[in-house]
Design a protein around this motif. Sequence first.
Motif, PDB file in Angstrom:
ATOM      1  N   UNK A 186      20.942  12.180  20.144  1.00 29.91           N
ATOM      2  CA  UNK A 186      19.793  11.265  19.641  1.00 29.91           C
ATOM      3  C   UNK A 186      19.288  10.627  20.677  1.00 29.91           C
ATOM      4  N   UNK A 187      19.742  10.559  21.963  1.00 34.45           N
ATOM      5  CA  UNK A 187      19.147   9.824  23.140  1.00 34.45           C
ATOM      6  C   UNK A 187      18.026  10.990  23.691  1.00 34.45           C
ATOM      7  N   UNK A 188      18.436  12.142  23.771  1.00 37.00           N
ATOM      8  CA  UNK A 188      17.430  13.085  24.282  1.00 37.00           C
ATOM      9  C   UNK A 188      16.390  13.201  23.234  1.00 37.00           C
ATOM     10  N   UNK A 189      16.739  13.201  21.835  1.00 32.49           N
ATOM     11  CA  UNK A 189      15.556  13.370  20.759  1.00 32.49           C
ATOM     12  C   UNK A 189      14.474  12.077  21.167  1.00 32.49           C
ATOM     13  N   UNK A 190      15.177  10.855  21.436  1.00 32.78           N
ATOM     14  CA  UNK A 190      14.231   9.675  21.247  1.00 32.78           C
ATOM     15  C   UNK A 190      13.391   9.707  22.604  1.00 32.78           C
ATOM     16  N   UNK A 191      13.847  10.477  23.987  1.00 28.91           N
ATOM     17  CA  UNK A 191      13.286  10.464  25.055  1.00 28.91           C
ATOM     18  C   UNK A 191      12.080  11.402  24.579  1.00 28.91           C
ATOM     19  N   UNK A 192      12.303  12.437  23.861  1.00 28.71           N
ATOM     20  CA  UNK A 192      11.271  13.677  23.825  1.00 28.71           C
ATOM     21  C   UNK A 192      10.120  13.088  22.869  1.00 28.71           C
ATOM     22  N   UNK A 193      10.348  12.201  22.011  1.00 32.37           N
ATOM     23  CA  UNK A 193       9.503  11.469  21.039  1.00 32.37           C
ATOM     24  C   UNK A 193       8.612  10.615  21.857  1.00 32.37           C
ATOM     25  N   UNK A 194       9.410  10.019  22.805  1.00 36.04           N
ATOM     26  CA  UNK A 194       8.419   8.951  23.759  1.00 36.04           C
ATOM     27  C   UNK A 194       7.569   9.864  24.569  1.00 36.04           C
ATOM     28  N   UNK A 195       7.926  10.862  24.792  1.00 30.59           N
ATOM     29  CA  UNK A 195       6.780  11.979  25.800  1.00 30.59           C
ATOM     30  C   UNK A 195       5.871  12.602  24.784  1.00 30.59           C
ATOM     31  N   UNK A 196       6.057  12.813  23.809  1.00 32.13           N
ATOM     32  CA  UNK A 196       5.251  13.478  22.819  1.00 32.13           C
ATOM     33  C   UNK A 196       4.216  12.307  22.454  1.00 32.13           C
ATOM     34  N   UNK A 197       4.787  11.034  22.187  1.00 33.79           N
ATOM     35  CA  UNK A 197       3.773  10.032  22.075  1.00 33.79           C
ATOM     36  C   UNK A 197       2.950   9.849  23.094  1.00 33.79           C
ATOM     37  N   UNK A 198       3.333   9.439  24.207  1.00 39.37           N
ATOM     38  CA  UNK A 198       2.256   9.500  25.712  1.00 39.37           C
ATOM     39  C   UNK A 198       1.338  10.540  25.718  1.00 39.37           C
ATOM     40  N   UNK A 199       1.757  11.847  25.286  1.00 34.34           N
ATOM     41  CA  UNK A 199       0.948  12.959  25.406  1.00 34.34           C
ATOM     42  C   UNK A 199      -0.105  12.736  24.339  1.00 34.34           C
ATOM     43  N   UNK A 200       0.276  12.353  23.032  1.00 33.59           N
ATOM     44  CA  UNK A 200      -0.807  12.195  22.050  1.00 33.59           C
ATOM     45  C   UNK A 200      -1.669  11.129  22.430  1.00 33.59           C
ATOM     46  N   UNK A 201      -1.335  10.072  23.038  1.00 32.47           N
ATOM     47  CA  UNK A 201      -2.001   8.974  23.352  1.00 32.47           C
ATOM     48  C   UNK A 201      -3.228   9.457  24.425  1.00 32.47           C
ATOM     49  N   UNK A 202      -2.442  10.174  25.333  1.00 29.70           N
ATOM     50  CA  UNK A 202      -3.427  10.609  26.384  1.00 29.70           C
ATOM     51  C   UNK A 202      -4.610  11.520  25.787  1.00 29.70           C
ATOM     52  N   UNK A 203      -4.165  12.219  24.541  1.00 28.98           N
ATOM     53  CA  UNK A 203      -5.179  13.081  24.028  1.00 28.98           C
ATOM     54  C   UNK A 203      -6.314  12.186  23.158  1.00 28.98           C
ATOM     55  N   UNK A 204      -5.839  11.346  22.668  1.00 26.53           N
ATOM     56  CA  UNK A 204      -6.603  10.208  22.039  1.00 26.53           C
ATOM     57  C   UNK A 204      -7.614   9.714  23.010  1.00 26.53           C
ATOM     58  N   UNK A 205      -7.109   9.353  24.083  1.00 21.08           N
ATOM     59  CA  UNK A 205      -7.814   8.892  25.361  1.00 21.08           C
ATOM     60  C   UNK A 205      -9.036   9.790  25.733  1.00 21.08           C
TER      61      UNK A 205
END
Length: 380
Positions: A186-205
């Motif tokens: 679960x810990x790894x998963x939540x870190x992965x989601x965090x990274x994915x969200x960061x990249x998605x935000x970067x994409x939006x920017x």
Amino acid sequence: MNCVKDINTLRKTEPIFTKEAALSVILEQITDGFFVVDSQWVILFANEPAALIAKKPLREVIGKNLWSVVPQYVDSEIYDHYEHAMTSGKPTSFITYLDEFKVWLETRLFPTSQGLTSYFRDITAQKKAESKQTEMFNQLKLTTQELERSNRDLAEFAAVASHDLKEPLKSISFWLDIAGQTSSTDEVRSKCFMRAIQNAKHCVNLIDGMLEYSRVGREQLHFQSISFDKIIASVKSDLANSIAEAGVTMIYSCSPIICVDEIQFVRLFQNLISNAIKFRSPARDLKIEIEIQEVEEKIEFIVKDNGIGIPESDLSTIFQLFSRSENAKSVPGSGIGLATVKKLVELHGGTISAESRVGDGSLFNFSIPKRREGNSFSLL
Ligand code: ADP
């Protein structure tokens, strides 16, 4: 046809109709101007249209010295052409604009052994058509340049979309893959989601930035005379928080009246000044100097800071969309600011370049053509 008819009529009614009289009738009938002077500039013959130039009735013109009839042209190039034809004995032609009548005349001069014959015609309509054509041609040229520019933009966009947008998308897919593995905790998963969200935000920017960049120049520019003080005041008010936080010292050499699109010029300086603030050196207080000077028909602007600088190897590409230097990567950004600045300078008809040394600071130098509307440039 009319002339011939009139001469024939005259022939019938006047038994002793001379060649000179026939010629005189013809010359009276033509709408173009015609006159003959002797070697002393005495007018021997003139038709009505020729007398119109003298603003006198025909009878007051014949027998007079040409230059006493039209003294306003004695010091003009018209006089020079007549004088040259008379003294050289060579036929000549020239086109002049008569300001007092608002007409263009094409004049042909035929010197003879006794004097000179002048024939002139009104070519104003032809000149107007020519200038309309030139105007249309220039408009077409501008539109073609605009099309070429927007094609270049599109090509740049395509390259950027396929490269820069791919990177964050690849990362999102990578992190989601790991998150989806059964072995992930679960810990790894939540870190992965965090990274994915960061990249998605970067994409939006990136997409927002691309949209903003593509919008620049779509609106019609409105050039108006404005003091440079007013431009800087707007920039300072928009960047008030970051200017206060960074403790910027900003100085500029003078505040001329310039003829620019106010909104776009504020945007241009906002980008340059916010970059100077973002990329300031932690080692010293930030100082931004702006120099403005007239260089021939251009206004040159130099914006200089004492920040972290740009590596020399990046100077040639720094104005490209999404271009960022390695030494600036710790500061968030999308690499759109300088591309926008370049586009804004070009929309004002100018060019921009950068000089820098890592650790010493950066200098952005751009110049735009001086516009004349409303006495647009004055160093007050
Ligand atoms: P961003 O500021 O979002 O990174 P810009 O297009 O405005 O994008 O700038 C592109 C790059 O140019 C920056 O990432 C930085 O490397 C460099 N740069 C721009 N202005 C400065 C400056 N005043 N000092 C140092 N580097 C700069």
